[in-house]
Design a protein around this motif. Structure first.
Motif, short mmCIF file in Angstrom:
data_model
loop_
_atom_site.label_atom_id
_atom_site.label_comp_id
_atom_site.label_asym_id
_atom_site.label_seq_id
_atom_site.Cartn_x
_atom_site.Cartn_y
_atom_site.Cartn_z
N UNK A 1 20.91 22.46 2.46
CA UNK A 1 21.99 21.54 2.80
C UNK A 1 21.37 20.14 2.86
N UNK A 2 21.33 19.49 1.73
CA UNK A 2 20.61 18.22 1.62
C UNK A 2 21.40 17.08 2.26
N UNK A 3 20.68 16.14 2.84
CA UNK A 3 21.31 14.95 3.39
C UNK A 3 22.07 14.19 2.32
N UNK A 4 23.30 13.78 2.64
CA UNK A 4 24.11 13.06 1.67
C UNK A 4 24.86 13.94 0.70
N UNK A 5 24.72 15.26 0.83
CA UNK A 5 25.38 16.17 -0.11
C UNK A 5 26.85 16.41 0.22
N UNK A 6 27.29 15.92 1.38
CA UNK A 6 28.68 16.11 1.78
C UNK A 6 28.96 17.45 2.42
N UNK A 7 27.90 18.24 2.67
CA UNK A 7 28.08 19.56 3.27
C UNK A 7 27.65 19.57 4.74
N UNK A 8 27.44 18.38 5.27
CA UNK A 8 27.09 18.17 6.68
C UNK A 8 25.75 18.75 7.07
N UNK B 1 28.37 3.82 8.89
CA UNK B 1 28.90 4.22 10.21
C UNK B 1 30.06 3.34 10.64
N UNK B 2 29.98 2.04 10.31
CA UNK B 2 31.06 1.12 10.70
C UNK B 2 32.36 1.47 10.00
N UNK B 3 32.26 1.92 8.73
CA UNK B 3 33.47 2.31 7.99
C UNK B 3 34.10 3.56 8.61
N UNK B 4 33.26 4.55 8.94
CA UNK B 4 33.77 5.76 9.58
C UNK B 4 34.38 5.42 10.94
N UNK C 1 37.95 6.14 0.27
CA UNK C 1 37.37 6.48 -1.03
C UNK C 1 36.22 5.55 -1.39
N UNK C 2 36.34 4.28 -1.09
CA UNK C 2 35.21 3.38 -1.37
C UNK C 2 35.19 2.24 -0.37
N UNK C 3 33.98 1.71 -0.17
CA UNK C 3 33.80 0.60 0.76
C UNK C 3 33.50 -0.70 0.04
N UNK C 4 32.91 -0.62 -1.15
CA UNK C 4 32.55 -1.80 -1.93
C UNK C 4 33.21 -1.73 -3.30
N UNK D 1 36.05 14.76 -0.24
CA UNK D 1 35.51 15.82 0.61
C UNK D 1 34.80 15.21 1.80
N UNK D 2 35.25 15.54 3.00
CA UNK D 2 34.56 15.09 4.19
C UNK D 2 34.88 13.65 4.55
N UNK D 3 33.86 12.96 5.08
CA UNK D 3 34.07 11.63 5.64
C UNK D 3 34.55 10.59 4.66
N UNK D 4 34.06 10.67 3.41
CA UNK D 4 34.48 9.73 2.40
C UNK D 4 33.59 8.51 2.29
N UNK D 5 34.07 7.52 1.54
CA UNK D 5 33.40 6.26 1.25
C UNK D 5 32.20 6.44 0.32
#
Length: 413
Positions: free
Chosen positions: A139-146, A242-245, A334-337, A364-368
């Motif tokens: 379960x890799x960091x940033x994979x969206x699987x927490x 984190x600020x976006x979430x 969906x996107x921040x930038x 999927x998940x938190x997004x951005x």
């Protein structure tokens, strides 16, 4: 590992490959910590969000499932009052159990999660003690699987089985994991990630009472219905988001506060729609849109669960696409930038392949940043994976299976 054959066969589609993975982890543990020590094995899975995008932190409902990618841990107790966890590819993390106060300088590090889980155990009246552990994770960091939830659940299971006889329930371990993330990492996440990883299987969760969440298994075999559950890692980074979430939680909370409530689940939907002209001025249009998403998404979870229970895959997929559309237009995660829109691109490509084939796709998940989820008919699975891997890199698109168990200590046959 032969004596663990039954456990490995239950947890993994390829038990022989799992046996090799655990054996290699034992060798690495012994290289780092010495031989002849009492050890246990702990496994904690990643999770996939099926429905309920950003509803959990408003005490709403979600659909989620544990997946067949996990973190495995070789663990041994020790007398010293410290937890030392060494993970493949990362520097060692050492926590002094005599000082479990939060440390802002640890934000973003695994040490913050370890310290927070240990503090959560002590706060809940459970025993804690020293341990050494070596971990390897799919379960890799940033994979969206927490990966963070898997790490929290794994740490909780280490302490539960070494010092509490395994008596700490999966639900309580999940709550402690959320506490660690909220109070020790500074991320205002809900409870869905930790609960899905800790409980396991395919479940609907209602967080109206967060101290006593309602967990209901959902009986459905996606593979047998002719679809593969795919998650594509767009390789975009979650760092500095984190600020976006947090803004989603803050803005939904601002709408709830207008009605004298803390969470949107406590607000009457009819009252909300009647107050939109005033809410626009007080909280802003984006907050109103995000509240619209919450009310629709929370109701949609119940409809999705009902569709799955009745075997109506077409209705379920229709609702998945409605969820994705709502996240894009109303939740806006969906996107921040403007220049970095990997999720938008992945969703557009998914639609190009799946729209006429009868599939479904969503954030999927938190997004951005991170991943998109798709329900892919078996007949176009090869085409879909080729398209996504061609844009986002080899292996970016993975077909997942639902894992029947959550965080566990492996048992001997």
């Amino acid at each position: 590992m032969n004596e663990y054959g039954e456990a490995l066969a239950y947890l993994y589609a390829d038990a022989e490959a799992a046996k090799i993975r655990y054996s290699n982890a034992v060798k690495e543990f012994e290289r780092r910590f010495g031989t002849g020590r009492e050890i246990i094995f702990v496994s904690a899975p990643g999770r996939t969000e099926i429905g309920g995008n950003h509803t959990d932190h408003q005490r709403g409902s979600v659909l989620a499932a544990a997946v067949d990618l996990d973190m495995i841990c070789v663990v041994s107790p020790k007398d010293e009052p410290e937890i030392r966890i060494e993970s493949e590819g990362y520097r060692p993390e050492i926590i002094d159990l005599k000082d479990l106060s939060p440390r802002p300088d640890e934000y973003g590090r695994a040490s913050a999660l370890i310290r927070g889980v240990a503090a959560g155990f002590r706060r809940g009246g459970y025993e804690i003690g020293g341990l050494d552990a070596y971990t390897v994770s799919l379960v890799k960091g940033g994979s969206g699987l927490s990966s963070s939830a898997a790490f929290e659940v794994a740490t909780g299971n280490m302490l539960s089985h070494l010092y509490n006889g395994g008596a700490v329930t999966p639900e309580r371990i999940a709550m402690i994991g959320q506490y660690a993330e909220n109070e020790y990492v500074g991320k205002p996440s809900g409870l869905m990630d930790q609960m899905a990883s800790s409980v396991g299987g395919f479940v609907r969760m209602d967080f109206a009472d967060p101290d006593n969440p309602v967990i209901e298994p959902v009986k459905f075999d996606l593979e047998a219905s002719g679809y593969a559950l795919c998650v594509t890692d767009t390789k975009s980074s979650h760092s500095d988001l984190n600020a976006e979430y947090a803004a989603i939680t803050v803005e939904m909370g601002a709408v709830a506060e207008y009605f004298g409530k803390r969470f949107l689940s406590e607000v009457c939907e009819r009252d909300f729609y009647g107050a939109i002209p005033h809410l626009r001025a007080k909280a802003g249009d984006r907050a109103v849109l995000r509240a619209i998403h919450f009310f629709d998404e929370d109701a949609r979870v119940k409809k999705q669960a009902a569709a799955l229970e009745s075997g109506d895959i077409k209705e379920f997929l229709r609702l998945v696409n409605r969820s994705g559309d709502s996240s894009f237009k109303c939740l806006q995660n969906i996107y921040a930038e403007p220049r970095e829109q990997s999720l938008s691109l992945a969703l557009a490509l998914s639609g190009r392949v799946l729209a006429d084939a009868g599939g479904a796709w969503r954030v999927h998940g938190g997004g951005f940043a991170g991943t998109v989820q798709a329900y892919v008919p078996h007949g176009v699975l090869s085409e879909y994976r080729a398209v996504m891997d061609g844009v986002f890199g080899e292996g970016a698109c993975r077909a997942l299976r639902v894992r029947p168990a959550g965080g566990v200590k492996l048992w001997r046959s």
